[in-house]
Design a protein around this motif. Structure first.
Motif, PDB file in Angstrom:
ATOM      1  N   PRO A 295     -16.678   7.663   1.503  1.00 44.93           N
ATOM      2  CA  PRO A 295     -15.867   6.671   2.237  1.00 44.93           C
ATOM      3  C   PRO A 295     -15.108   5.743   1.284  1.00 44.93           C
ATOM      4  N   LEU A 296     -14.085   5.101   1.793  1.00 44.14           N
ATOM      5  CA  LEU A 296     -13.210   4.275   0.961  1.00 44.14           C
ATOM      6  C   LEU A 296     -13.979   3.123   0.331  1.00 44.14           C
ATOM      7  N   ASP A 297     -13.552   2.766  -0.889  1.00 40.59           N
ATOM      8  CA  ASP A 297     -14.152   1.607  -1.570  1.00 40.59           C
ATOM      9  C   ASP A 297     -13.565   0.295  -1.063  1.00 40.59           C
ATOM     10  N   ILE A 298     -12.273   0.290  -0.767  1.00 42.98           N
ATOM     11  CA  ILE A 298     -11.614  -0.957  -0.344  1.00 42.98           C
ATOM     12  C   ILE A 298     -11.619  -1.002   1.187  1.00 42.98           C
ATOM     13  N   SER A 299     -12.288  -2.000   1.721  1.00 40.13           N
ATOM     14  CA  SER A 299     -12.377  -2.085   3.178  1.00 40.13           C
ATOM     15  C   SER A 299     -11.042  -2.552   3.753  1.00 40.13           C
ATOM     16  N   ALA A 300     -10.864  -2.298   5.034  1.00 38.87           N
ATOM     17  CA  ALA A 300      -9.626  -2.714   5.705  1.00 38.87           C
ATOM     18  C   ALA A 300      -9.474  -4.231   5.664  1.00 38.87           C
ATOM     19  N   GLU A 301     -10.604  -4.939   5.755  1.00 37.76           N
ATOM     20  CA  GLU A 301     -10.545  -6.413   5.723  1.00 37.76           C
ATOM     21  C   GLU A 301     -10.052  -6.902   4.367  1.00 37.76           C
ATOM     22  N   ASP A 302     -10.589  -6.325   3.311  1.00 37.23           N
ATOM     23  CA  ASP A 302     -10.152  -6.717   1.966  1.00 37.23           C
ATOM     24  C   ASP A 302      -8.685  -6.383   1.749  1.00 37.23           C
ATOM     25  N   ALA A 303      -8.283  -5.234   2.239  1.00 36.19           N
ATOM     26  CA  ALA A 303      -6.886  -4.820   2.066  1.00 36.19           C
ATOM     27  C   ALA A 303      -5.955  -5.810   2.759  1.00 36.19           C
ATOM     28  N   ALA A 304      -6.390  -6.290   3.922  1.00 36.48           N
ATOM     29  CA  ALA A 304      -5.559  -7.226   4.702  1.00 36.48           C
ATOM     30  C   ALA A 304      -5.414  -8.564   3.986  1.00 36.48           C
ATOM     31  N   LYS A 305      -6.383  -8.894   3.139  1.00 32.64           N
ATOM     32  CA  LYS A 305      -6.332 -10.190   2.437  1.00 32.64           C
ATOM     33  C   LYS A 305      -5.232 -10.215   1.384  1.00 32.64           C
ATOM     34  N   ARG A 306      -4.805  -9.025   0.914  1.00 31.70           N
ATOM     35  CA  ARG A 306      -3.870  -9.032  -0.208  1.00 31.70           C
ATOM     36  C   ARG A 306      -2.645  -8.174   0.117  1.00 31.70           C
ATOM     37  N   PRO A 307      -1.708  -8.712   0.882  1.00 28.85           N
ATOM     38  CA  PRO A 307      -0.486  -7.952   1.194  1.00 28.85           C
ATOM     39  C   PRO A 307       0.427  -7.801  -0.021  1.00 28.85           C
ATOM     40  N   ASP A 308       0.084  -8.527  -1.112  1.00 28.89           N
ATOM     41  CA  ASP A 308       0.897  -8.403  -2.326  1.00 28.89           C
ATOM     42  C   ASP A 308       0.319  -7.357  -3.289  1.00 28.89           C
ATOM     43  N   VAL A 309      -0.698  -6.657  -2.837  1.00 24.48           N
ATOM     44  CA  VAL A 309      -1.298  -5.580  -3.633  1.00 24.48           C
ATOM     45  C   VAL A 309      -1.103  -4.274  -2.869  1.00 24.48           C
ATOM     46  N   LEU A 310      -0.671  -3.263  -3.534  1.00 22.21           N
ATOM     47  CA  LEU A 310      -0.404  -1.970  -2.866  1.00 22.21           C
ATOM     48  C   LEU A 310      -1.644  -1.088  -2.980  1.00 22.21           C
ATOM     49  N   ILE A 311      -2.221  -0.766  -1.839  1.00 23.55           N
ATOM     50  CA  ILE A 311      -3.431   0.068  -1.842  1.00 23.55           C
ATOM     51  C   ILE A 311      -3.088   1.442  -1.273  1.00 23.55           C
ATOM     52  N   ILE A 312      -3.358   2.474  -2.027  1.00 23.07           N
ATOM     53  CA  ILE A 312      -3.107   3.832  -1.526  1.00 23.07           C
ATOM     54  C   ILE A 312      -4.419   4.605  -1.466  1.00 23.07           C
ATOM     55  N   GLU A 313      -4.481   5.509  -0.490  1.00 20.11           N
ATOM     56  CA  GLU A 313      -5.724   6.271  -0.302  1.00 20.11           C
ATOM     57  C   GLU A 313      -5.564   7.732  -0.715  1.00 20.11           C
ATOM     58  N   SER A 314      -4.418   8.270  -0.486  1.00 19.41           N
ATOM     59  CA  SER A 314      -4.234   9.684  -0.853  1.00 19.41           C
ATOM     60  C   SER A 314      -2.763  10.033  -0.796  1.00 19.41           C
ATOM     61  N   GLY A 315      -2.445  11.146  -1.446  1.00 19.75           N
ATOM     62  CA  GLY A 315      -1.093  11.657  -1.357  1.00 19.75           C
ATOM     63  C   GLY A 315      -1.102  12.911  -0.514  1.00 19.75           C
ATOM     64  N   GLU A 316      -0.314  12.892   0.530  1.00 15.73           N
ATOM     65  CA  GLU A 316      -0.192  14.118   1.317  1.00 15.73           C
ATOM     66  C   GLU A 316       0.918  14.972   0.705  1.00 15.73           C
ATOM     67  N   VAL A 317       0.906  16.210   1.084  1.00 11.58           N
ATOM     68  CA  VAL A 317       1.761  17.181   0.390  1.00 11.58           C
ATOM     69  C   VAL A 317       2.760  17.821   1.338  1.00 11.58           C
ATOM     70  N   LEU A 318       3.941  18.070   0.803  1.00 11.26           N
ATOM     71  CA  LEU A 318       4.943  18.836   1.535  1.00 11.26           C
ATOM     72  C   LEU A 318       5.015  20.208   0.880  1.00 11.26           C
ATOM     73  N   LEU A 319       4.633  21.230   1.640  1.00  8.58           N
ATOM     74  CA  LEU A 319       4.636  22.587   1.081  1.00  8.58           C
ATOM     75  C   LEU A 319       6.040  23.179   1.175  1.00  8.58           C
ATOM     76  N   PRO A 320       6.370  24.104   0.283  1.00  2.00           N
ATOM     77  CA  PRO A 320       7.723  24.689   0.302  1.00  2.00           C
ATOM     78  C   PRO A 320       7.905  25.625   1.486  1.00  2.00           C
ATOM     79  N   GLY A 321       9.101  25.686   2.006  1.00  4.03           N
ATOM     80  CA  GLY A 321       9.393  26.590   3.122  1.00  4.03           C
ATOM     81  C   GLY A 321       9.610  25.822   4.402  1.00  4.03           C
TER      82      GLY A 321
END
Lengths: 696, 339
Positions: free
Chosen positions: A573-599
């Protein structure tokens, strides 16, 4: 001056049919090829050799083997001797030497790319005694089996291993049949009982080694579904049949070169004839072998590789599961459950977890940008939520996943990937990969790769760290929390290549020191510090990668994070909770990169992402299949930096791109990034980073 | 007009040669033969070559107006290699030569093929170039089909005649050898003198009752070739295909009942449609009727020949019923015995 047109008569013992005439140019010379398709008839072949002797420039025999060699046993085919002796003036050409050369060359090239291709796999030879690649495949770790007694004599005995195949060749030798052709494998394969037994053996094998003429005699190729086929050459018709049958992969020995592609059928005997006629026309002092090598180099002929399977759609599979109860209620007929009481919903959730996995949908339209290879991915669903998966007995879940793999194999998949929590359970796919009938990958390598890729993209979008110039590193600090874990370690190694200041955080000081030494060996110019407490360094850190297995409490003080920093949360599970993330709108939190497959992707089910984005773990399964790497690439919780880099390269090669980048509140839009940046810039005006330890 | 003729010593060839010699429009006929011989007519000259040799056609002059190719091996018991040598290679060699000649001017080819090229081809062949070939297990049909394909693939002008079963002259019934349906008659002739055979009420026939015998009397077939030479003179379109046999033909059952009644009136034919070929060979051993006698009737053969019927309407191939007595007489004269 009119240049002479050389006449080559081709006697094709593989096929029956009308006579074919072709005018071709080869090596600057003009040729007329007249092909007599006489089928398995040596008497007619001998008569034709006698008739054409002295009247044509060359006679090419297709379907006659000069010899059979297994181990130290060597047997000269009497039919070959009879035919050779029937001509006195005109050279008679066979396929053996050139074909054997290309077979070895191609196999060695492929084994260099995929050394594990044959390792431990059951390899069934239709006619082992005349297959020149028996030794190479056995040496590459293949468990070799020969269907020779069945195909040549109708006797349902499967030869196991090189020594039994050698013994069979000894029997053939001892019988001293006048013609190898008298054994008539082409005729036997058409008999129902022979065909059925052979198909049974094919189904039990991973790889089948055949000849085009035998394949064409088989009424149905369905038994080859999901298999790897090794064959001398393919016609377009054969290729189409194999595609319909669902063959996973084909290795062809005929090289892909314009001089050879122009031939209607790529007989190695004809290639031999053309090269030798060129040698004779030039009055070259070189012998045939030396001249052939010279020609191969001058004409830049290359052996075929696995990419020659273009046109045959490959198949893989992927397992998903509902990420929450609400996903279960999306099932048609169950929507009313969303209004049921908590107890009832809980009961249904538990009951669903006991249900078997099922075929859920498919993804198609994936096409590699570099090779044109097409692919279909079948999607299977395990109807268990993460809560149920984590609570269930591991063996029970393994069994369900193995059932999925078996279903997938039946439908022609050559590889299956584990999605979401199926790769978190137990040993992350290791046990399943050992027991499943097809290779299994948990997708962690590409997940790690795309997450870090996403972090890099976001850092560039935030624009708060000066970009690296001319191979120099970014002047900025990165921190990896959970650095000694599997994902953390790989992340640390990769990040160390691009920053000049790196902080490693974990709970085990001894492992931290060990990792520090490993990084300094890899990147000696990086300043690497270790600590068990991330907070003092956070205010000066531009990139934070978290990859812990922490289940309780915050792993860092969110208020200490530098404005404008990018936090890349790789943990599940994620290390950064939703509550903590909400406290810092000046910090960019990313969880994963989704992929665009060719075709042109076409997914007929909801996998929890906006189409056409797919999860990185699914993308790994797809990319490996496009590459022809049917292996358990990522298994267990251990990650390898080499594999993370390798799968990234494979992705770039085939045209995979980052699609959406997910944050705590879903996809992060460019507007959100700009808003975050604006807030960060404002806050940085009055921000005082804590002094770094060791610099005071 | 100068003609090159092969197969002149065969059953059809002899009839055709006589017609050609009597046609004043034809100035000379070169007859291909493996043996050296001299023809009594001043119009005919023998060229001694083996057409199955690739170089055999090299010395042919290029002043022919037409080539009539009747030579071939018509024996169902022959091996593939012999059939291939005699049916395919000569045609192939002639086609190579004709391709050369036709670059300068039209030299049509008239080829004697066989209705058997459609043997076992369920999609049918009508009077169209072959796409599929018959099974190699019937070497005669298979090699005739390959020879036909060599001509159609090379787009040589002229005509391909898929002849039906050649039987004796419609006027005299005269034959030269016992083959095809005559083999049945020969076997039954032997029965007449056997007391044991006279007690057996059935004659096993290796054929399907509903099979068709597409017969064509040899004199009519020869007239068709003769007519074709003048119709197609100067034409350059690729050879078209014609099915030369009586279009309503005769059912095997009707034919066999007639023959059996004529020879062995105490017995009735017994058809063995569903007997697989090994049993046919046993039956041959017992009855003396070669199992290949009605071989082509065992599988469907497309006998559509509307093109021939409409374009050669002046050549009405008589129905068997109109010459069946002559047919019997021809056999009697050949075998020297009454029945």
């Amino acid at each position: 001056m009119i240049s002479k047109v050389r006449k080559i008569v081709v006697l094709n013992l593989f096929r029956e049919g009308p006579i074919l005439n072709d005018a071709i140019e080869f090596g600057g010379l003009k040729f007329n090829l007249m092909e007599h398709r006489i089928g398995w008839d040596f008497e007619t072949a001998e008569r034709l050799v006698q008739k054409y002797d002295g009247y044509v420039d060359g006679i090419a025999l297709s379907g006659v083997q000069k010899r059979a060699t297994v181990g130290k046993l060597r047997w000269m085919n009497p039919a070959y001797l009879t035919l050779m002796r029937a001509a006195v003036k005109t050279p008679v050409y066979l396929a053996d030497d050139v074909r054997d050369f290309f077979a070895d060359w191609t196999l060695r090239k492929i084994l260099k790319e995929q050394p594990q291709l044959f390792l431990g796999k059951k390899v069934l030879f239709q006619c082992a005694i005349i297959s020149p690649y028996l030794k190479t495949i056995a040496e590459a770790g293949g468990r070799v089996f020969g269907a020779d007694p069945l195909l040549v004599a109708g006797v349902p005995v499967l030869l196991r291993g090189v020594s039994q195949i050698q013994a069979f060749l000894g029997v053939v030798q001892a019988l001293n049949r006048t013609k190898l052709g008298a054994m008539d494998p082409e005729g036997n394969i058409q008999k129902r009982r022979v065909r059925e037994r052979f198909n049974e053996w094919v189904r039990e094998s991973h790889i089948v080694v055949s000849f085009l003429n035998l394949l064409e005699r088989m009424e149905s190729l369905d038994a080859l579904k999901g298999k790897i086929l090794v064959v001398d050459a393919l016609t377009d018709q054969a290729r189409e049949r194999l595609e319909k049958a669902g063959v996973a992969q084909v290795i062809e020995f005929v090289p892909d070169h314009p001089a050879i592609s122009q031939l209607r059928e790529k007989h190695f005997s004809v290639i031999t004839a053309l090269v030798d006629q060129k040698r004779l026309a030039e009055d070259s002092p070189l012998g045939f072998d030396e001249y052939t090598l010279k020609w191969l180099q001058e004409a830049q002929v290359r052996p075929s590789s696995l990419r020659s399977t273009r046109g045959i759609v490959r198949k893989c599979a992927f397992i998903i599961h509902p990420l929450s109860q609400s996903d279960i209620w999306k099932t048609p007929g169950l929507s009313f459950m969303s209004k049921a009481s908590k107890n009832v919903r809980g009961f249904v959730e538990q009951a669903a977890a006991l249900a078997p996995a099922f075929y859920y949908g498919r993804l198609k339209g994936v096409t590699s940008r570099s090779t044109g290879q097409e692919l279909v991915c079948d999607i299977y669903a395990l109807p268990a939520t993460p809560k149920q998966l984590l609570a269930a007995n591991e063996e029970f879940i393994y069994g369900r996943m193995i059932d999925c793999a078996a279903m997938a194999k039946k439908r022609g998949a050559a590889l299956i990937g584990l999605g979401a929590y199926t790769k978190v359970i137990g040993d992350a796919g290791l046990t399943v990969s050992r027991r499943a009938p097809i290779p299994v990958t948990n997708g962690n390598s590409y997940s790690a790769s795309t997450t870090l890729w996403a972090a890099r993209v976001m850092i560039e979008k935030m624009g708060l760290i000066p970009p690296a110039k001319n191979g120099t590193r970014h002047r900025g600090r990165a921190m990896v929390i959970g650095a000694t874990g599997s994902i953390g370690r790989v992340s640390a190694l990769l990040v160390s290549l691009v920053v000049d200041d790196l902080v490693l955080v974990a709970t085990r000081p001894d492992k931290l020191m060990e990792l520090r030494e490993e990084i300094l060996e890899l990147s000696p110019e990086v300043r690497v510090r270790v600590t068990t407490n991330p907070n003092p360094d956070l205010p000066g850190t531009d990139l934070v990668v978290t990859a812990t297995s922490n289940q309780s409490g915050a792993i860092l003080d969110i208020e200490a994070v530098k404005p404008g920093a990018v936090i890349c949360d790789c943990s599940r599970p994620l290390d950064i909770s939703a509550e903590d993330a909400a406290k810092r709108p000046d910090v960019l939190i990313i969880e994963s990169g989704e992929v665009l497959l060719p075709g042109e992707l076409d997914i007929n089910v909801d996998i929890g992402l906006p189409k056409p984005a797919v999860y990185a773990c699914l993308a790994e399964t797809v990319l490996l299949t496009l590459e022809g790497r049917f292996e358990s690439f990522s298994v267990s919780k251990q990650l390898s930096m080499e594999k993370v880099k390798e799968i990234y390269r494979i992705g770039v090669k085939h045209g995979a791109e980052l699609s959406a980048i997910q944050g705590p509140n879903g996809v992060i839009t460019d507007e959100q990034v700009q808003a975050c940046r604006a807030l960060a810039v404002e806050r940085l005006k009055s921000w005082e980073p804590t002094k770094v330890r060791g610099e005071e | 007009m100068k003609i090159l003729l092969t197969g002149a010593t065969g059953f059809l060839g002899k009839h055709l040669l006589e017609i050609l010699l009597n046609d004043e429009r034809i100035s000379s006929i070169d007859i291909v033969s493996r043996r050296k011989r001299t023809h009594p007519s001043a119009k005919a000259k023998t060229i001694s070559i083996d057409l199955s040799d690739p170089s055999s056609v090299n010395d042919l002059t290029d002043d022919f107006n037409a080539v009539i190719h009747l030579a071939g091996l018509y024996d169902f018991r022959e091996s593939l290699s012999n059939d291939y040598s005699q049916n395919v290679l000569p045609t192939l060699n002639l086609v190579e030569k004709l391709k050369e000649w036709n670059k300068k001017r039209s030299v049509p080819l008239y080829f004697a093929s066989s209705y058997g090229v459609g043997f076992g081809i369920r999609a049918g062949v009508a009077e169209e170039p072959l796409i599929e070939l018959p099974s190699k297990r019937v070497p005669y049909a298979y090699t005739k089909a390959i020879a036909e394909r060599a001509i159609t693939d090379a787009k040589i002008p002229g005509a391909i005649f898929r002849l039906g079963i050649l039987v004796g002259s419609s006027k005299t019934g005269a034959i030269e050898k016992i083959d095809g349906p005559y083999a049945l008659m020969k076997a039954l002739q032997g029965y007449k003198s056997s007391r044991i055979a006279q007690t057996i009420p059935v004659i096993p026939i290796p054929a399907k009752r509903a099979g068709i015998l597409p017969l064509v009397p040899v004199d009519v077939a020869a007239e068709v070739f003769h007519e074709a030479v003048f119709r197609n003179s100067g034409m350059s379109e690729p050879a078209r295909i014609f099915g030369v046999y009586e279009s309503t033909s005769v059912e095997i059952s009707r034919f066999c009942e007639f023959i059996v009644a004529a020879f062995t009136p105490w017995a009735k034919p017994l058809y063995l449609e569903d007997v697989p070929s090994p049993a046919l060979k046993v039956q041959e051993f017992l009855t003396g009727i070669p199992h290949q006698t009605f071989m082509f009737s065992l599988e469907p053969i497309d006998l559509r020949n509307e093109r021939f019927v409409s374009e050669y309407s002046s050549f009405r191939i008589p129905h068997f019923d109109t010459y069946r007595n002559v047919f019997l007489k021809g056999f009697e004269d050949f075998s020297g015995g009454r029945f």
